[in-house]
Design a protein around this motif. Structure first.
Motif, PDB file in Angstrom:
ATOM      1  N   GLY A 142     -13.032  34.110 -26.681  1.00 21.49           N
ATOM      2  CA  GLY A 142     -12.249  33.943 -25.470  1.00 21.49           C
ATOM      3  C   GLY A 142     -11.061  33.034 -25.692  1.00 21.49           C
ATOM      4  O   GLY A 142     -10.851  32.521 -26.805  1.00 21.49           O
ATOM      5  N   CYS A 143     -10.307  32.819 -24.624  1.00 24.30           N
ATOM      6  CA  CYS A 143      -9.130  31.948 -24.698  1.00 24.30           C
ATOM      7  C   CYS A 143      -8.872  31.312 -23.336  1.00 24.30           C
ATOM      8  O   CYS A 143      -9.380  31.765 -22.312  1.00 24.30           O
ATOM      9  N   ALA A 144      -8.085  30.253 -23.372  1.00 24.19           N
ATOM     10  CA  ALA A 144      -7.663  29.562 -22.147  1.00 24.19           C
ATOM     11  C   ALA A 144      -6.466  28.688 -22.492  1.00 24.19           C
ATOM     12  O   ALA A 144      -6.332  28.230 -23.625  1.00 24.19           O
ATOM     13  N   ALA A 145      -5.621  28.453 -21.506  1.00 22.12           N
ATOM     14  CA  ALA A 145      -4.405  27.672 -21.727  1.00 22.12           C
ATOM     15  C   ALA A 145      -4.230  26.613 -20.657  1.00 22.12           C
ATOM     16  O   ALA A 145      -4.794  26.714 -19.560  1.00 22.12           O
ATOM     17  N   LEU A 146      -3.423  25.625 -21.001  1.00 21.55           N
ATOM     18  CA  LEU A 146      -2.974  24.609 -20.053  1.00 21.55           C
ATOM     19  C   LEU A 146      -1.458  24.668 -19.971  1.00 21.55           C
ATOM     20  O   LEU A 146      -0.777  24.784 -20.999  1.00 21.55           O
ATOM     21  N   LYS A 147      -0.950  24.564 -18.755  1.00 23.56           N
ATOM     22  CA  LYS A 147       0.487  24.518 -18.511  1.00 23.56           C
ATOM     23  C   LYS A 147       0.802  23.202 -17.810  1.00 23.56           C
ATOM     24  O   LYS A 147       0.213  22.896 -16.768  1.00 23.56           O
ATOM     25  N   ALA A 148       1.700  22.428 -18.381  1.00 28.59           N
ATOM     26  CA  ALA A 148       2.124  21.180 -17.749  1.00 28.59           C
ATOM     27  C   ALA A 148       2.994  21.515 -16.542  1.00 28.59           C
ATOM     28  O   ALA A 148       3.907  22.335 -16.631  1.00 28.59           O
ATOM     29  N   LEU A 149       2.683  20.886 -15.407  1.00 28.59           N
ATOM     30  CA  LEU A 149       3.450  21.135 -14.178  1.00 28.59           C
ATOM     31  C   LEU A 149       4.392  19.991 -13.824  1.00 28.59           C
ATOM     32  O   LEU A 149       5.264  20.154 -12.988  1.00 28.59           O
ATOM     33  N   GLY A 150       4.190  18.870 -14.403  1.00 30.99           N
ATOM     34  CA  GLY A 150       4.997  17.703 -14.078  1.00 30.99           C
ATOM     35  C   GLY A 150       4.165  16.466 -14.284  1.00 30.99           C
ATOM     36  O   GLY A 150       3.034  16.553 -14.778  1.00 30.99           O
ATOM     37  N   ARG A 187     -17.409  26.815 -21.742  1.00 33.73           N
ATOM     38  CA  ARG A 187     -17.033  25.985 -22.892  1.00 33.73           C
ATOM     39  C   ARG A 187     -15.529  25.752 -22.928  1.00 33.73           C
ATOM     40  O   ARG A 187     -15.061  24.643 -23.173  1.00 33.73           O
ATOM     41  N   LEU A 188     -14.763  26.802 -22.684  1.00 33.57           N
ATOM     42  CA  LEU A 188     -13.302  26.664 -22.682  1.00 33.57           C
ATOM     43  C   LEU A 188     -12.816  25.792 -21.527  1.00 33.57           C
ATOM     44  O   LEU A 188     -11.943  24.941 -21.714  1.00 33.57           O
ATOM     45  N   LEU A 189     -13.378  25.983 -20.344  1.00 32.03           N
ATOM     46  CA  LEU A 189     -12.954  25.189 -19.194  1.00 32.03           C
ATOM     47  C   LEU A 189     -13.283  23.715 -19.409  1.00 32.03           C
ATOM     48  O   LEU A 189     -12.467  22.833 -19.090  1.00 32.03           O
ATOM     49  N   ASP A 190     -14.439  23.427 -19.972  1.00 34.24           N
ATOM     50  CA  ASP A 190     -14.793  22.051 -20.291  1.00 34.24           C
ATOM     51  C   ASP A 190     -13.778  21.450 -21.272  1.00 34.24           C
ATOM     52  O   ASP A 190     -13.355  20.300 -21.122  1.00 34.24           O
ATOM     53  N   HIS A 191     -13.364  22.237 -22.247  1.00 35.15           N
ATOM     54  CA  HIS A 191     -12.350  21.780 -23.209  1.00 35.15           C
ATOM     55  C   HIS A 191     -11.022  21.479 -22.504  1.00 35.15           C
ATOM     56  O   HIS A 191     -10.404  20.439 -22.751  1.00 35.15           O
ATOM     57  N   LEU A 192     -10.593  22.394 -21.635  1.00 38.80           N
ATOM     58  CA  LEU A 192      -9.324  22.190 -20.920  1.00 38.80           C
ATOM     59  C   LEU A 192      -9.353  20.922 -20.078  1.00 38.80           C
ATOM     60  O   LEU A 192      -8.379  20.163 -20.051  1.00 38.80           O
ATOM     61  N   ILE A 193     -10.452  20.700 -19.384  1.00 33.31           N
ATOM     62  CA  ILE A 193     -10.572  19.499 -18.548  1.00 33.31           C
ATOM     63  C   ILE A 193     -10.492  18.252 -19.425  1.00 33.31           C
ATOM     64  O   ILE A 193      -9.794  17.288 -19.092  1.00 33.31           O
ATOM     65  N   GLN A 248      -7.561  15.389 -19.234  1.00 27.59           N
ATOM     66  CA  GLN A 248      -7.874  13.968 -19.048  1.00 27.59           C
ATOM     67  C   GLN A 248      -7.265  13.129 -20.162  1.00 27.59           C
ATOM     68  O   GLN A 248      -6.707  12.058 -19.905  1.00 27.59           O
ATOM     69  N   MET A 249      -7.335  13.611 -21.402  1.00 27.78           N
ATOM     70  CA  MET A 249      -6.731  12.872 -22.523  1.00 27.78           C
ATOM     71  C   MET A 249      -5.217  12.770 -22.361  1.00 27.78           C
ATOM     72  O   MET A 249      -4.614  11.790 -22.785  1.00 27.78           O
ATOM     73  N   ARG A 250      -4.621  13.757 -21.744  1.00 29.80           N
ATOM     74  CA  ARG A 250      -3.170  13.732 -21.498  1.00 29.80           C
ATOM     75  C   ARG A 250      -2.815  12.809 -20.335  1.00 29.80           C
ATOM     76  O   ARG A 250      -1.639  12.616 -20.046  1.00 29.80           O
ATOM     77  N   GLY A 251      -3.831  12.303 -19.665  1.00 30.10           N
ATOM     78  CA  GLY A 251      -3.589  11.407 -18.540  1.00 30.10           C
ATOM     79  C   GLY A 251      -3.275  12.109 -17.238  1.00 30.10           C
ATOM     80  O   GLY A 251      -2.814  11.492 -16.284  1.00 30.10           O
ATOM     81  N   TRP A 252      -3.548  13.405 -17.177  1.00 41.80           N
ATOM     82  CA  TRP A 252      -3.297  14.145 -15.946  1.00 41.80           C
ATOM     83  C   TRP A 252      -4.288  13.710 -14.879  1.00 41.80           C
ATOM     84  O   TRP A 252      -5.450  13.456 -15.154  1.00 41.80           O
ATOM     85  N   ARG A 253      -3.817  13.626 -13.669  1.00 38.53           N
ATOM     86  CA  ARG A 253      -4.660  13.242 -12.531  1.00 38.53           C
ATOM     87  C   ARG A 253      -5.178  14.449 -11.760  1.00 38.53           C
ATOM     88  O   ARG A 253      -6.131  14.354 -11.008  1.00 38.53           O
ATOM     89  N   ARG A 254      -4.524  15.602 -11.952  1.00 35.10           N
ATOM     90  CA  ARG A 254      -4.896  16.796 -11.187  1.00 35.10           C
ATOM     91  C   ARG A 254      -4.734  18.030 -12.069  1.00 35.10           C
ATOM     92  O   ARG A 254      -3.782  18.148 -12.826  1.00 35.10           O
ATOM     93  N   LEU A 255      -5.710  18.924 -11.915  1.00 34.26           N
ATOM     94  CA  LEU A 255      -5.667  20.195 -12.617  1.00 34.26           C
ATOM     95  C   LEU A 255      -5.792  21.301 -11.575  1.00 34.26           C
ATOM     96  O   LEU A 255      -6.694  21.265 -10.735  1.00 34.26           O
ATOM     97  N   ASN A 256      -4.876  22.244 -11.596  1.00 34.94           N
ATOM     98  CA  ASN A 256      -4.810  23.325 -10.611  1.00 34.94           C
ATOM     99  C   ASN A 256      -5.042  24.671 -11.281  1.00 34.94           C
ATOM    100  O   ASN A 256      -4.922  24.791 -12.498  1.00 34.94           O
TER     101      ASN A 256
END
Length: 160
Positions: A62-70, A93-99, A103-111
């Motif tokens: 499978g795959c999953a991505a993160l997009k920075a929004l600001g 497993r992928l969603l846990d990785h993305l979260i 968090q490591m990037r310091g993001w406060r919100r994930l949409n």
């Protein structure tokens, strides 16, 4: 599961390109074109987007991505489990990785945005299990009967 590995993917391999094509085709098959926001390979190469793939040996699971929004905010994109590997815990497993990455990037919100057709029910249930709650449109999205928006507040570790 012990021999599963997650890699940051450069989207050049045939397996990942095929899985992304399947993802886009499925989104367009179940949602009107103007309300389908699945990203193709070229769009996933844009600055601010990182895609990971999950492998077991030579098999793409499978795959999953993160997009920075600001500042402090991002979006889950392109979550897809390969058809031969459904119901094995790939998406979790992928969603846990993305979260964790968010968090490591310091993001406060994930949409995230997903469809409302019944074909999206399993994804919606997964997101809810991971603490995502319904919200209104964010970023450039608009209200629609074909789209569902979710968000999750993230805990950030400022001690490290």
């Amino acid at each position: 599961m012990n021999d599963w590995r997650i890699v940051e993917d450069d989207l050049t391999g045939e397996a990942i390109r095929s899985l992304i094509a399947l993802h886009v085709a499925a989104a367009h098959a179940n949602t009107p074109l103007q309300h389908a926001f699945a990203l193709g390979v070229e769009a996933l190469r844009a600055p601010g987007i990182t895609l990971w793939s999950l492998w077991e040996g030579e098999a793409l699971l499978g795959c999953a991505a993160l997009k920075a929004l600001g500042p402090g905010e991002g979006e889950v994109k392109s979550m897809r489990t390969a058809p031969d590997h459904l119901r094995r815990g790939v998406a979790a497993r992928l969603l846990d990785h993305l979260i964790g990455v968010a968090q490591m990037r310091g993001w406060r919100r994930l949409n995230l945005e997903t469809g409302t057709d019944s074909s999206f029910d399993a994804a919606y249930a997964l997101y809810r299990r991971f603490g995502f709650t319904d919200c209104g449109p964010y970023a450039d999205y608009a209200p629609s009967a074909h789209n569902r928006y979710l968000t999750r507040t993230l805990a950030t570790d400022k001690a490290g």
